[in-house]
Write an enzyme that holds these catalytic residues in place. Sequence first.
Site, PDB file in Angstrom:
ATOM      1  N   ASP A 132       0.871  -1.174   0.000  1.00 34.11           N
ATOM      2  CA  ASP A 132       0.000   0.000   0.000  1.00 34.11           C
ATOM      3  C   ASP A 132       0.913   1.231   0.000  1.00 34.11           C
ATOM      4  OD1 ASP A 132      -2.160   1.693  -0.026  1.00 34.11           O
ATOM      5  OD2 ASP A 132      -3.183   0.784   1.674  1.00 34.11           O
TER       6      ASP A 132
HETATM    7  C1  BGC Z   1      -5.033   3.324   0.296  1.00 34.91           C
HETATM    8  C2  BGC Z   1      -5.246   2.326  -0.821  1.00 34.91           C
HETATM    9  C3  BGC Z   1      -5.118   3.021  -2.151  1.00 34.91           C
HETATM   10  C4  BGC Z   1      -3.748   3.676  -2.233  1.00 34.91           C
HETATM   11  C5  BGC Z   1      -3.455   4.348  -3.549  1.00 34.91           C
HETATM   12  C6  BGC Z   1      -3.785   4.162   0.112  1.00 34.91           C
HETATM   13  O1  BGC Z   1      -3.730   5.208   1.001  1.00 34.91           O
HETATM   14  O2  BGC Z   1      -4.988   2.633   1.526  1.00 34.91           O
HETATM   15  O3  BGC Z   1      -6.489   1.704  -0.677  1.00 34.91           O
HETATM   16  O4  BGC Z   1      -5.317   2.114  -3.185  1.00 34.91           O
HETATM   17  O5  BGC Z   1      -3.674   4.651  -1.213  1.00 34.91           O
HETATM   18  O6  BGC Z   1      -4.167   5.494  -3.725  1.00 34.91           O
END
Ligand code: BGC
Length: 749
Positions: free
Chosen positions: A281
């Site tokens: 993530d």
């Molecule tokens: C979130 C994810 C997301 C990623 C990219 C993160 O902060 O937890 O779910 O896909 O950002 O934007």
Amino acid sequence: MKVLKTLVTCLLLTSLVSCAKQSESKEKVIEGRVENLLSKMTLEEKIGQMNQISSLGNIEEMSVLIKKGEVGSILNEIDPVRVNALQRVAMDESRLGIPLLIARDVIHGFKTIFPIPLGQAASFDPKVAEEGARVAAIEASSVGIRWTFAPMIDIARDPRWGRIAEGCGEDTYLTSVMGAAMVKGFQGDSLNDPTSIAACPKHFVGYGAAEAGRDYNSTFIPERRLRNVYLPPFEAAAKAGAATYMTSFNDNDGVPSSGNEFILKQILRKEWGFDGFVVSDWASIKEMVTHGFAVDDKEAAMKAANAGVDMEMVSYTYMNHLKALIKDGEVKEKVVDDAVRNILRIKFRLGLFDNPYVDEKRASVMYAGAHLAAAKRAAVESAILLKNSKNVLPLNEAVKTVAVVGPMADAPYEQMGTWVFDGDKTHTQTPLKAIKEMYGDRVQILYEPGLAFSRDKNLADVSKAAAIAARADVILAFVGEESILSGEAHCLADLNLQGAQSELIAALAKTGKPLVTIVMAGRPLTIGKEADLSTALLYSFHPGTMGGPALADLIFGKENPSGKTPVTFPKMVGQIPMYYSHNNSGRPATRSETLLNNIPVEAGQTSLGCTSFYMDAGFDPLYPFGFGLSYTTFEYSNVKLSSTELKKENVLTVTFDLKNTGKYQGTEVAQLYVQDKAGSVTRPVKELKRFTRVELKPGEKQTVSFELPVSELAFWNIEMKKVVEPGDFGLWVATNSQSGKELSFKVVE
Ligand code: BGC
């Protein structure tokens, strides 16, 4: 006839066999191309493939990195001209011509916004989920996006957690079915199709169990619970062919997911045979330092790579440290090779090497008529009727004047919900607009929002709203949450209506006019008080672009609500976590407990009985899982089991009659629950095993059947093995998780 059947079967089998052979040989070719390319790559180029950057804005700046082979994927590019320019640099100006993978969070629609995933789950209709994802893929791929970070399939049993909006709710089976449907919708029939985008089930794993519903928080999920409750939706997504996975932010029992070899290697790769790639993530590798799981970025990179995270999202620890880690022998080069194989395999499967470009001149597919129609259907199916006293809904012909009030009646941005980077509010159709346009000739509409937005505490206009309400035959009060109140990092400790919305409802109720409250929110709210004051209550999790027309048709009776709660609605926050499939305590509530107001002064210590309940909230929720009314009524009868004694290899067939006993055509979501009475470990009091939507005309009766292989009663037992344990089972066919007559059957050796 028989001969013909055999012939058809034969042809079908032959074509199935040849299909399987074809895809096997395609895969062989891809593996060959992967190995060939890998053999030409320098270590730096390999590490570059493992690096995902977020768009830097400036094309030249990105081109420098791409030319050097330092970028495998770019997140947040949405302009086809720019995408093509970047791909051209990758293809023509980098040494090996490896295409970029362009990614974006396309969660419940790209431009045409569907109901938030929690709303889609309320439809209990995998078609809604699949179609929503397909439309999203068609729109997103038309600008060059070939990878989305969805579906989010975290089981969430705590509505304080803002991200409950992004998933399918509390239930393992419902989430598995809806999540797999979303994977199919995003990826289409083949990843290779230019309208397909790679799915990324997230967040692997356990993120929804964040302690106290506070985002990013630690989880403490023991292995058995992980396997029985949190992992199955991810396994279902793997079976549906999900191309990638994303690790979660949380540490479970001390181990952050981005450094968790057990989930990434043992479960995902070994047990499920996953051969796509895993992305971290956003900065979750670097954050392992903040967690206190690594002393510095270098150790974080080492732990993530060795655990099996193939691509790093934005935090550059791989770029900065992997080379040295390999030199020091802390990460084997094979680890990097395997990660790059996994990434290249997906790029090949997507057809990016053969055509990484997008047609810039193609006619726009955004907000296409069919997309809007699908979004409307999804919003219709997602709305849940929680109360309908005196059958106030649907509005009848006697209603000549409606008062439309509340801060969500005409809030085009807010009704789209969380994670809508690309949805354009000027395309949103609000309830006010829809009622005016679609029913303006049938009723006179008086409009006064009363509050400017959901957190508005200014009572100045509440009396104006009450005044128009007093002049109307029916009040339609649109309340709820602004989009910003749910989603990532948007957690709440108080789940009552925000601002002065409660005061607004109270003032409207005081007029004595029938009050229809419509809630648009990102989570279940504790709305017991407002439900009591309202004549009817319709709950629509943020319904997206077409929420207005969908709600208007429901209110005026062109459509009939059929949604069911995908998550338990607590009466008050103190009851959380609250979910229907809990285990039994040794002292379950009897529901005849004495509650706070009835306890005598100086009551004796044990005089209330000793059971598992709250003195102020009792035992039951406000609305149980699977609950939802219709304008019509349904009767279940004649539930029959194919056998009451089954072996593990048998299939149980459950048949029943479902009759529409009311006046309107309607759809019922029939649900099948099972309880394993006693096991080597305690088992949930009920588990959803099947559901189906049945549409019936007034007076119509249908015999419905569910097929349940006994193998699906398996669970992870005391020896941490997935087995069906012989014994007694309870079974319910019901309209929600708290109703139905119990039947029983036995599983024998
Ligand atoms: C979130 C994810 C997301 C990623 C990219 C993160 O902060 O937890 O779910 O896909 O950002 O934007």
